[in-house]
Design a protein around this motif. Structure first.
Motif, short mmCIF file in Angstrom:
data_model
loop_
_atom_site.label_atom_id
_atom_site.label_comp_id
_atom_site.label_asym_id
_atom_site.label_seq_id
_atom_site.Cartn_x
_atom_site.Cartn_y
_atom_site.Cartn_z
N GLU A 60 46.42 37.12 77.54
CA GLU A 60 47.20 36.11 77.60
C GLU A 60 48.42 36.61 76.46
OE1 GLU A 60 43.48 34.64 79.00
OE2 GLU A 60 44.07 36.14 77.26
N ASN A 61 48.23 37.39 75.72
CA ASN A 61 49.50 37.73 74.71
C ASN A 61 50.06 39.01 74.87
OD1 ASN A 61 49.03 35.33 72.70
ND2 ASN A 61 46.90 36.10 72.48
N ALA A 62 49.88 39.56 75.95
CA ALA A 62 50.42 40.70 76.24
C ALA A 62 51.70 40.54 76.78
CB ALA A 62 49.59 41.47 77.68
N ASP A 63 52.69 41.07 76.31
CA ASP A 63 54.15 40.97 76.53
C ASP A 63 54.62 42.26 77.16
OD1 ASP A 63 56.91 40.29 76.56
OD2 ASP A 63 56.65 39.61 74.83
N LEU A 64 54.59 42.29 78.45
CA LEU A 64 54.78 43.43 79.29
C LEU A 64 56.39 43.90 79.22
CD1 LEU A 64 53.74 45.92 81.20
CD2 LEU A 64 53.75 44.32 82.97
#
Length: 518
Positions: free
Chosen positions: A165-169
């Motif tokens: 949910e916090n992964a900022d691709l």
């Protein structure tokens, strides 16, 4: 083209437009095809594949260090980072001395690119090919490349995997590219908000509608180049550019993407839908995507007196007017002379001349061109509002467009995309998608030449070419042949982009697209 109107559009609002100036220009040239492309033969000679390529030895060493870094070797990590700095310097120096000085690649990321080392491998691969820019898709097909936990837009995130949910691709993609000396632009769809948006109950009024009340999802669409690489137009839903709600929503996604500090912003789908067959041409008001409430209201407000507004309302509602309509409007407002609207040039104080039947043909014709001009202006205003939002960041913005998207067709008809790119701000980068397909570079170069002939002095034109190195793809010649042909314009063009990574590395793209992120 000396008679082209270079400053017809004002970027802030439609109502600030010099409509008399624009209206005359539209009738003559706004969607013109007047150009004399130079036909020429492509020499058999081809360049070496690409330029500024990394050496096989450097590619092997870099990959070895990357693998060792993944295994936890700290010494290898330090050497890998130093190698990346050295590679960035090599690439920068090479591109300074090599035409084109800027060479970009279009790229879509997938959730699996969040796997350890995956983005490193991907960006290394792009640097190895000699590219120094990447156009990274940040908003497309009704999805935003934003982390779920921070996605304040109305669109779902591309990465929707539990635990990420916090992964900022997007932020990671920009960072990994910049570490290698790449300039990373955020590439965004514009008028095409995607299927997910069209399903929101409180956003139905923001969707574009034609005279039959249809949205773009309920008419047959013309496949674009995106569909040729496995993407479906079923995800395409176009909005009314006059909708305050759509403008607010788009400003929100731009704001979130700008927080990730891209090196530039590119706006794609700056146009209306292109239909299939006869629907690829608009010939009557009901063909236009101007029947949403906001668009209709704005169009009626272009009337400068009550007669003008009433005739506009009848024309749009009925699809035409009759002599009886003109007589009825005259009777409703006997104290007004001619019906007036923006762009209609009638001498001040002129009295109504002729019978309603005699006046009908001219009024009908002028109302048609007013409707087309109104549709065009919505697109122009929308993208210029986006540019206004990017400008304070001090980074470039650009528009991606089809060179043939602003042509007239037949008697009074127009290409249904109504993509009046010759009215985009000259301060923007112009990215013509030069994708013509005639098995030779000739037709591709004709598209480039048309844009160069119409671009205001000082406008940076950056053609987008489609294909792969060393092989023909979908009957398009190899990229080296296209680049060789393009070089004849090197005095005007010093930046080029290639669509797309997925064409050059189809196996890599497929594996990344369909793998499961654990």
């Amino acid at each position: 083209m000396s008679n082209r109107l270079k400053k017809s559009f004002k970027p802030k609002t439609a109502m600030t437009l010099d409509w008399q100036h624009f209206y005359r220009g539209l009738l003559a040239t706004v969607l013109t095809a007047i150009v004399s492309p130079t036909f020429w033969s492509q020499p058999a000679h081809s360049q070496v594949q690409g330029s500024c390529l990394a050496s096989p030895a450097d590619i092997a060493e870099k990959e070895q260090l990357r693998q060792a870094t993944l295994e936890g070797d700290q010494a290898a990590r330090d050497r890998y980072q130093a190698f990346l700095v050295k590679e960035a310097e090599r690439l920068q120096e090479c591109r300074k001395q090599t035409w084109p000085q800027n060479q970009a690649l279009w790229l879509r990321l997938y959730p699996c690119d969040l796997q350890p080392g995956a983005l490193d491998a991907l960006m290394d691969r792009i640097v190895n090919k000699g590219y120094n820019k990447v156009y990274l898709e940040a908003f497309y097909d009704g999805q935003a490349l934003l982390p779920q936990a921070e996605n304040n837009t109305v669109w779902p995130s591309v990465v929707r995997v539990p635990g990420y949910e916090n992964a900022d691709l997007l932020a990671e993609g920009i960072k990994k590219g910049q570490e290698r000396g790449l300039k990373v632009y955020a590439w965004m769809f514009t008028i095409n908000f995607g299927y997910s948006y069209s399903q929101l109950p409180d956003r139905q009024g923001a969707l574009a509608r034609n005279g039959q009340g249809q949205t773009t999802l309920t008419v047959m669409q013309d496949p674009s180049l995106h569909e040729q690489v496995g993407q479906s137009h079923a995800n395409h839903a176009f909005i009314d550019p006059y909708s305050p709600q759509a403008r607010q929503d788009y400003a929100g996604v731009i704001r979130e993407i700008l927080k990730r500090k891209p090196d530039g912003m590119l706006f794609d789908y700056v146009r209306y839908l292109r239909g299939v067959g006869p629907a690829s041409v608009v010939t009557k008001p009901s063909d236009l995507w101007i029947y949403s409430e906001a668009s209709q209201q704005t169009l009626v407000q272009r009337g400068l007196n009550q007669k003008g507004q009433e005739l506009i309302r009848r024309y749009v509602t009925q699809g035409s007017i009759t002599a009886n309509d003109i007589a009825a409007v005259d009777a409703l407002y006997p104290n007004e002379a001619e019906p007036m609207w923006q762009g209609r040039n009638v001498p001040p104080g002129a009295k109504t001349m002729g019978t309603p039947g005699e006046r009908l043909p001219l009024l009908q014709w002028q109302l048609w061109y007013l409707s087309v001009a109104h549709a065009v202006q919505g697109i122009i205003d929308f993208v210029h509002l986006a540019v206004d939002q990017v400008r304070p960041q001090g980074i470039p913005s650009g528009a991606v467009f089809f060179p043939g998207g602003n042509r007239p067709v037949g008697q009074g008809g127009f290409d249904s995309r109504l993509q009046a790119w010759d009215r985009f701000l000259p301060e923007m980068e112009w990215h013509p998608m030069s994708y013509a397909n005639c098995q030779k570079p000739d037709c591709i170069m004709e598209e480039v030449e048309r844009v160069l002939s119409m671009a205001p002095e000082g406008t940076e034109v950056i053609p987008a070419l489609a294909g792969d190195w060393g092989v023909a793809v979908t009957n398009r010649p190899p990229l080296e042949d296209q680049m060789y042909a393009l070089r004849r314009y090197s005095s005007r063009i010093n930046s080029v982009s290639h669509f797309a990574y997925s064409w050059q590395e189809p196996d890599s793209d497929r594996d990344r697209k369909f793998c499961q992120l654990n």
